[in-house]
Motif scaffolding. Structure first.
Motif, mmCIF file in Angstrom:
data_model
loop_
_atom_site.group_PDB
_atom_site.id
_atom_site.type_symbol
_atom_site.label_atom_id
_atom_site.label_comp_id
_atom_site.label_asym_id
_atom_site.label_seq_id
_atom_site.Cartn_x
_atom_site.Cartn_y
_atom_site.Cartn_z
ATOM 1 N N SER A 100 31.599 -11.178 -25.240
ATOM 2 C CA SER A 100 30.741 -10.874 -24.097
ATOM 3 C C SER A 100 29.291 -11.123 -24.510
ATOM 4 C CB SER A 100 30.930 -9.428 -23.643
ATOM 5 O OG SER A 100 30.116 -9.158 -22.521
ATOM 6 N N LEU A 101 28.939 -12.402 -24.574
ATOM 7 C CA LEU A 101 27.604 -12.832 -24.971
ATOM 8 C C LEU A 101 26.932 -13.489 -23.776
ATOM 9 C CD1 LEU A 101 25.373 -13.361 -27.068
ATOM 10 C CD2 LEU A 101 26.578 -15.463 -27.694
ATOM 11 N N THR A 102 25.788 -12.942 -23.382
ATOM 12 C CA THR A 102 25.052 -13.442 -22.230
ATOM 13 C C THR A 102 23.762 -14.105 -22.698
ATOM 14 O OG1 THR A 102 25.903 -11.587 -20.917
ATOM 15 C CG2 THR A 102 24.082 -12.841 -19.976
ATOM 16 N N PHE A 103 23.463 -15.278 -22.127
ATOM 17 C CA PHE A 103 22.224 -16.000 -22.419
ATOM 18 C C PHE A 103 21.258 -15.761 -21.258
ATOM 19 C CE2 PHE A 103 25.569 -18.765 -24.397
ATOM 20 C CZ PHE A 103 25.265 -18.452 -25.708
ATOM 21 N N ILE A 104 20.097 -15.181 -21.559
ATOM 22 C CA ILE A 104 19.130 -14.804 -20.527
ATOM 23 C C ILE A 104 17.792 -15.474 -20.821
ATOM 24 C CG2 ILE A 104 18.012 -12.884 -19.329
ATOM 25 C CD1 ILE A 104 20.225 -11.079 -20.559
ATOM 26 N N SER A 105 17.413 -16.436 -20.016
ATOM 27 C CA SER A 105 16.162 -17.174 -20.234
ATOM 28 C C SER A 105 15.055 -16.643 -19.330
ATOM 29 C CB SER A 105 16.379 -18.662 -19.951
ATOM 30 O OG SER A 105 15.149 -19.364 -20.008
ATOM 31 N N ASP A 106 13.838 -16.579 -19.872
ATOM 32 C CA ASP A 106 12.675 -16.287 -19.021
ATOM 33 C C ASP A 106 11.754 -17.502 -18.927
ATOM 34 O OD1 ASP A 106 11.207 -16.395 -21.388
ATOM 35 O OD2 ASP A 106 10.712 -14.271 -21.441
ATOM 36 N N GLY A 107 12.235 -18.660 -19.409
ATOM 37 C CA GLY A 107 11.442 -19.878 -19.375
ATOM 38 C C GLY A 107 10.698 -20.152 -20.667
ATOM 39 N N GLU A 108 10.528 -19.124 -21.508
ATOM 40 C CA GLU A 108 9.915 -19.274 -22.824
ATOM 41 C C GLU A 108 10.913 -18.946 -23.924
ATOM 42 O OE1 GLU A 108 6.386 -16.951 -23.318
ATOM 43 O OE2 GLU A 108 5.272 -18.028 -21.755
ATOM 44 N N ASP A 109 11.613 -17.843 -23.744
ATOM 45 C CA ASP A 109 12.563 -17.353 -24.735
ATOM 46 C C ASP A 109 13.930 -17.152 -24.093
ATOM 47 O OD1 ASP A 109 10.646 -17.205 -26.807
ATOM 48 O OD2 ASP A 109 9.992 -15.245 -26.107
ATOM 49 N N VAL A 110 14.937 -17.051 -24.940
ATOM 50 C CA VAL A 110 16.286 -16.723 -24.490
ATOM 51 C C VAL A 110 16.711 -15.448 -25.204
ATOM 52 C CG1 VAL A 110 18.712 -17.435 -24.436
ATOM 53 C CG2 VAL A 110 16.901 -19.125 -24.035
#
Length: 446
Positions: A100-110
């Motif tokens: 259960s690994l989620t990748f969450i980007s804010d446009g600069e970092d993940v």
């Protein structure tokens, strides 16, 4: 600081009895790493061992990464099933027990959000890691690129040339090389759309208006408003023309110039280590510079002080007007240096103070090309910067801690602090959670 860790997906092929011919070649022991931290450490109850890898199909994993590549890179976190299916490895399925690994980007970092297993005692595999780790978007992209390239090469050397995966990845590589196509794909992703979705036709009209909005401003609006972006723009244009409130801050441009020099100096220095400051840290530094420039000293900023510093009427800060209430809070920069107007979407006095502070921070940090400055609820790096700037300007962390004078603040303490700094109790709680004074469960009631 952002983590300078590399992102790496390692795999070691294993014999397989899978029915699918591609899976038989692609099955492997797979481990995901951020630097030396293994995210996929698990307990194998049958073998009575702890190991860093899980067995699954590298083809399935690479195809999911490629299929969702644009959204994984650019789509900010959202609270709906479609987002989860495009960002959490567990959605791959196909009979494998994915982490259960989620990748969450804010446009600069993940952010790599790994959650440990909550499984019955009869199940054989239990993932052990429970952690959120932030890495740069560039590091994430490099790791995914290496992994997909290695899997495609493995498939080719095993006699599986010209797979659907290879064709899809070649198409994505071509799109990334073409600036115009990459721009379009990014906007689709920000809108929560898959590449080429028919529902993305509304983006055509928006791209034609980019020069009057600004490239980043357009992205922020699309991320927040989706297919309602055009209607929101039209409403904001009407407010700008007829009822936006101008701010008259003395020496605004000289302050802005100093802040740009400060931020650019940080970028140059950090580029040497490939580590960037997170948005909140940059925002705190800018907010502290503004308080220093305004000679505010420590402690709360009264409504009168804030209005005087902004060159605005207190009524703008405290009283919503039905004729000027905006669908979102937004700032407007025109071609004349130093001219800045705002429209505020919040109704409560504390919300209006917070909104105008967000817009001030955005004005100070963004370039002249950004003409429309939106303040939205999305979790992009720009919106994170705005919120952190407003929090630190109105309620500096050290001043808040001194006022509370306790490591275990109660609800009464939080209410008193909110009244002291003229902000909402939610802002106080969020600040304390972000500073590690309270656990995240304290935000669940809001």
């Amino acid at each position: 600081m952002s983590s300078p860790f590399a992102f790496d997906i390692q795999f070691s092929p294993r014999e397989s009895a899978a029915r699918d011919a591609l899976d038989r070649v692609a099955e492997a022991e797979i481990g995901l790493f951020a630097g030396i931290l293994c995210l996929t450490e698990l307990e194998d109850r049958m073998a009575r061992t702890v190991r860093p890898t899980f067995r699954a199909s590298t083809y399935r994993l690479t195809f999911w990464l490629a299929e969702n590549w644009w959204r994984l890179c650019w789509e900010p976190e959202a609270d709906h099933l479609d987002w989860q299916l495009s960002h959490n490895l567990a959605a791959i399925g196909a009979g494998y027990l994915w982490p259960s690994l989620t990748f969450i980007s804010d446009g600069e970092d993940v952010t790599l959000r790994m959650r440990s297993s909550t499984v019955a005692a009869t199940e054989d595999i239990r993932y052990l890691v429970q952690q959120d780790l932030r890495i740069s978007l560039d590091a994430w992209v490099s790791g995914v690129d290496r992994f997909i390239g290695a899997v495609i090469e493995r498939m080719r050397t095993s006699g599986h040339k010209d797979t659907e995966l290879e064709a899809l990845w070649n198409e994505i590589q071509e799109e990334r090389r073409d600036a115009q196509t990459a721009r379009w794909r990014k906007l689709e992703a920000l809108a929560g759309l898959d590449p080429g979705a028919e529902s993305g036709a509304f983006l055509d009209t928006l791209l034609a208006r980019q020069s009057e909005i600004g490239p980043s401003g357009l992205e922020e609006l699309v991320a927040a408003c989706k297919d309602a972006t055009q209607a929101t723009l039209n409403r904001l244009a009407n407010i700008r023309e007829h009822s936006a409130s101008g701010l008259a801050m003395p020496n605004l441009e000289s302050l802005r110039q100093r802040i740009h020099e400060q931020l650019n100096s940080k970028r140059v220095s950090n580029s040497l280590t490939e580590a960037q400051e997170p948005p909140w840290q940059r925002a705190y530094e800018v907010a502290d510079a503004v308080r220093d420039d305004w000679a505010l000293g420590s402690g709360a900023i009264s409504n009168a002080q804030l209005a005087e510093a902004l060159g605005a009427e207190q009524q703008l800060l405290l009283t919503p007007n039905a004729s000027t209430l905006s669908p979102i809070s937004a700032g407007f920069r025109d071609e004349h240096s130093g001219h800045f107007a705002v429209a505020i979407g919040a109704r409560a006095p504390t919300g209006r103070r917070f909104a105008v502070a967000r817009l001030l921070g955005d004005y100070l940090a963004t370039s002249d090309a950004e003409r429309l400055l939106p303040a939205t609820t999305t979790k992009t790096a720009r919106q994170k910067f705005q919120r952190a700037f407003a929090q630190q300007l109105l309620c500096p962390v050290e001043d808040l801690k001194a006022f509370l004078d306790t490591e275990h603040p109660s609800d009464d303490h939080i209410e008193e602090a909110a009244a002291e700094f003229h902000v909402s109790p939610l802002l106080i709680k969020t600040t304390l959670v972000n500073q590690g004074w309270l656990g995240r469960e304290f935000l669940q009631a809001f």
